[in-house]
Every structure is written in C-alpha cells, then in structure tokens.
Design a protein around this motif. Structure first.
Motif, short mmCIF file in Angstrom:
data_model
loop_
_atom_site.label_atom_id
_atom_site.label_comp_id
_atom_site.label_asym_id
_atom_site.label_seq_id
_atom_site.Cartn_x
_atom_site.Cartn_y
_atom_site.Cartn_z
N MET A 119 -1.78 -1.66 5.59
CA MET A 119 -1.84 -2.14 6.02
C MET A 119 -0.06 -3.16 5.68
O MET A 119 -0.85 -4.45 4.73
CB MET A 119 -1.69 -2.91 7.49
N SER A 120 0.74 -3.37 5.92
CA SER A 120 1.79 -4.15 4.78
C SER A 120 2.67 -4.95 5.98
O SER A 120 3.44 -4.90 6.60
CB SER A 120 2.57 -3.65 4.25
N THR A 121 2.07 -6.49 5.55
CA THR A 121 2.64 -7.88 6.18
C THR A 121 4.17 -7.86 5.56
O THR A 121 4.96 -8.45 5.83
CB THR A 121 1.38 -8.86 6.57
N ALA A 122 4.34 -7.49 4.70
CA ALA A 122 5.96 -8.23 3.55
C ALA A 122 6.38 -7.14 3.83
O ALA A 122 7.06 -6.02 3.82
CB ALA A 122 4.85 -7.90 2.17
N THR A 123 7.75 -8.08 4.08
CA THR A 123 9.10 -6.75 4.47
C THR A 123 9.75 -6.90 3.07
O THR A 123 8.73 -7.23 1.58
CB THR A 123 9.96 -8.10 4.32
N THR A 124 10.15 -5.74 2.60
CA THR A 124 10.94 -5.24 1.40
C THR A 124 12.25 -5.65 0.79
O THR A 124 11.78 -5.81 -0.57
CB THR A 124 12.17 -3.79 1.88
N GLY A 125 12.13 -7.20 1.01
CA GLY A 125 12.66 -8.27 0.85
C GLY A 125 11.82 -9.06 0.30
O GLY A 125 12.07 -8.75 -1.43
N LYS A 171 9.63 3.87 0.53
CA LYS A 171 8.90 3.56 1.42
C LYS A 171 9.36 3.21 2.69
O LYS A 171 8.41 3.44 4.47
CB LYS A 171 7.37 3.09 1.61
N LYS A 172 10.32 2.61 2.83
CA LYS A 172 10.96 1.40 4.23
C LYS A 172 11.71 2.75 4.57
O LYS A 172 12.47 1.59 5.98
CB LYS A 172 11.90 0.15 3.28
#
Length: 69
Positions: free
Chosen positions: A31-37, A67-68
């Motif tokens: 799981m990734s909680t970081a935004t693309t930015g 991936k985004k």
C-alpha cells in the motif's frame, strides 16, 4: 482408561490444528499512502542530493507516472 481417551483426544486435536498452517503460502499487500506529487518530489530530492543517478531518476519517474494512470 478415561484419562487415556482424553489425552489421545487432546493429542489428535493438537496435531489437527498444527496441520492447518496454510501450506506456507505468503500473502503480501503493498500500500502506498504517498500521492503522485509527493513521490515525484521525494524522487527529485533524492536526485538533487546525489542519492540516485539521472538514469535512475528517469526510470523511477516513468514507473511512478505509469502506475498512477
């Protein structure tokens, strides 16, 4: 005699429960909680700090953007 029956039942129960280990299957969830930015900002900071090369930066940047989508 009843003591042996209870002991036997307990032993069989423990064996049955210990055999239900799932066969060693491993389930992983990333799981990734970081935004693309934020990921791109962190990646640029790593490039600017010299932690990664320009080619590593470009490769990872493309992966993040891909991936985004």
């Amino acid at each position: 005699m009843q003591r042996f029956a209870i002991s036997g039942f307990l032993i069989l129960s423990l064996v049955a429960v210990s055999a239900c280990g799932g066969g060693g299957a491993r389930n992983t969830t990333n799981m990734s909680t970081a935004t693309t930015g934020q990921e791109l900002t962190d990646l640029k900071a790593a490039l600017d700090a010299g932690a990664i090369s320009q080619s590593e930066y470009e490769k990872k940047r493309k992966e993040i953007l891909k991936k985004k989508v």
